[in-house]
Design a protein around this motif. Structure first.
Motif, PDB file in Angstrom:
ATOM      1  N   LYS A  76      54.419 -59.664  19.329  1.00 15.11           N
ATOM      2  CA  LYS A  76      53.682 -58.869  20.175  1.00 15.11           C
ATOM      3  C   LYS A  76      53.348 -57.539  19.486  1.00 15.11           C
ATOM      4  N   VAL A  77      54.118 -57.280  18.526  1.00 12.10           N
ATOM      5  CA  VAL A  77      53.587 -56.321  17.806  1.00 12.10           C
ATOM      6  C   VAL A  77      52.751 -56.386  16.303  1.00 12.10           C
ATOM      7  N   GLY A  78      53.190 -57.416  15.551  1.00 13.57           N
ATOM      8  CA  GLY A  78      52.220 -57.772  14.368  1.00 13.57           C
ATOM      9  C   GLY A  78      53.028 -57.669  13.384  1.00 13.57           C
ATOM     10  N   LEU A  79      52.182 -57.770  12.220  1.00 19.31           N
ATOM     11  CA  LEU A  79      52.843 -57.855  10.732  1.00 19.31           C
ATOM     12  C   LEU A  79      52.930 -56.294  10.262  1.00 19.31           C
ATOM     13  N   HIS A  80      54.126 -55.970   9.866  1.00 18.74           N
ATOM     14  CA  HIS A  80      54.187 -54.777   9.169  1.00 18.74           C
ATOM     15  C   HIS A  80      54.070 -54.747   7.705  1.00 18.74           C
TER      16      HIS A  80
END
Length: 230
Positions: A76-80
């Motif tokens: 739900k945030v993504g790829l850092h």
């Protein structure tokens, strides 16, 4: 694309540190082209995270520099993602040294190191435009040197040399970027003397040929092979 490198002494605002980039799930879907990106995301990130650049010094020494510092996925945030601080001299402080300007959007579409290098070699002659085209002539020996072709590869097999070192990379340039590249040969008898490359830039604005990003020349006295994996 999130980086704001220090490209000239006139820059008022530029990144002194690498920002952490987050690629959202919706953007990842666009990048991978389907909704099952999680199946291949981890494996692709493993490959990227293990990427290193080899720096060779004049005294025969060498150093491996890791490209990425952070590679982390959160639902739900993504790829850092974040570049390793050792990459600062190459990607942030770009003022010193000898650089060739290349549009980052065009370069990062390419996967072949030969394609990247061929495009840069032609763009080094960007001040010699004629009708929107750049021409550069090189011998087979100089191509092998500039592209870092393995010493014993394709010796005596010019057809294999053209296919693997020139034809396939040039096809990728034409298919994946706004540049169109082709080449012809100049012969002395039956022997090829020169390869004459032509880069058509009519689909690329002059601004995009000269601004936005600077790539350090791949081969210098202190840097024999760099950005090959990148």
């Amino acid at each position: 694309m999130t980086l704001n490198p220090h490209l000239s002494n006139n820059d008022k605002y530029f990144d002194s540190e690498f920002p952490e980039c987050i690629i959202s799930p919706s953007e990842l879907v666009k990048l991978f082209g389907n909704h099952f990106y999680l199946n291949s995301l981890k494996e692709e990130c493993r490959k990227l995270y293990s990427t290193t650049i080899e720096l060779n010094s004049p005294n025969g020494g060498w150093e491996l520099v890791r490209v990425y510092e952070i590679m982390k996925y959160e639902p739900k945030v993504g790829l850092h993602m974040k570049f390793d601080n050792r990459m600062k001299p190459f990607l942030l402080d770009m003022v010193k040294g000898n650089y060739t300007a290349i549009n980052i959007e065009q370069i990062f579409k390419l996967t072949s190191p030969y394609a990247v290098r061929l495009l840069e070699l032609c763009l080094q002659y960007k001040n010699m435009f004629k009708n929107g085209k750049i021409k550069r002539s090189m011998t087979e020996e100089s191509i092998r040197f500039y592209l870092n072709v393995p010493e014993n590869a394709y010796i005596g097999r010019i057809d294999n040399f053209k296919k693997n070192v020139l034809d396939e990379p040039i096809k990728e340039i034409t298919e994946k970027t706004d540049f169109i590249m082709n080449y012809t040969t100049e012969k002395v008898g039956r022997r090829i003397k020169n390869f004459v490359f032509e880069l058509n830039t009519t689909k690329v604005s002059e601004e995009n040929c000269n601004i936005q990003f600077k790539f350090e020349i791949f081969y210098t006295e202190n840097l024999d092979t760099a950005f090959e994996s990148l």
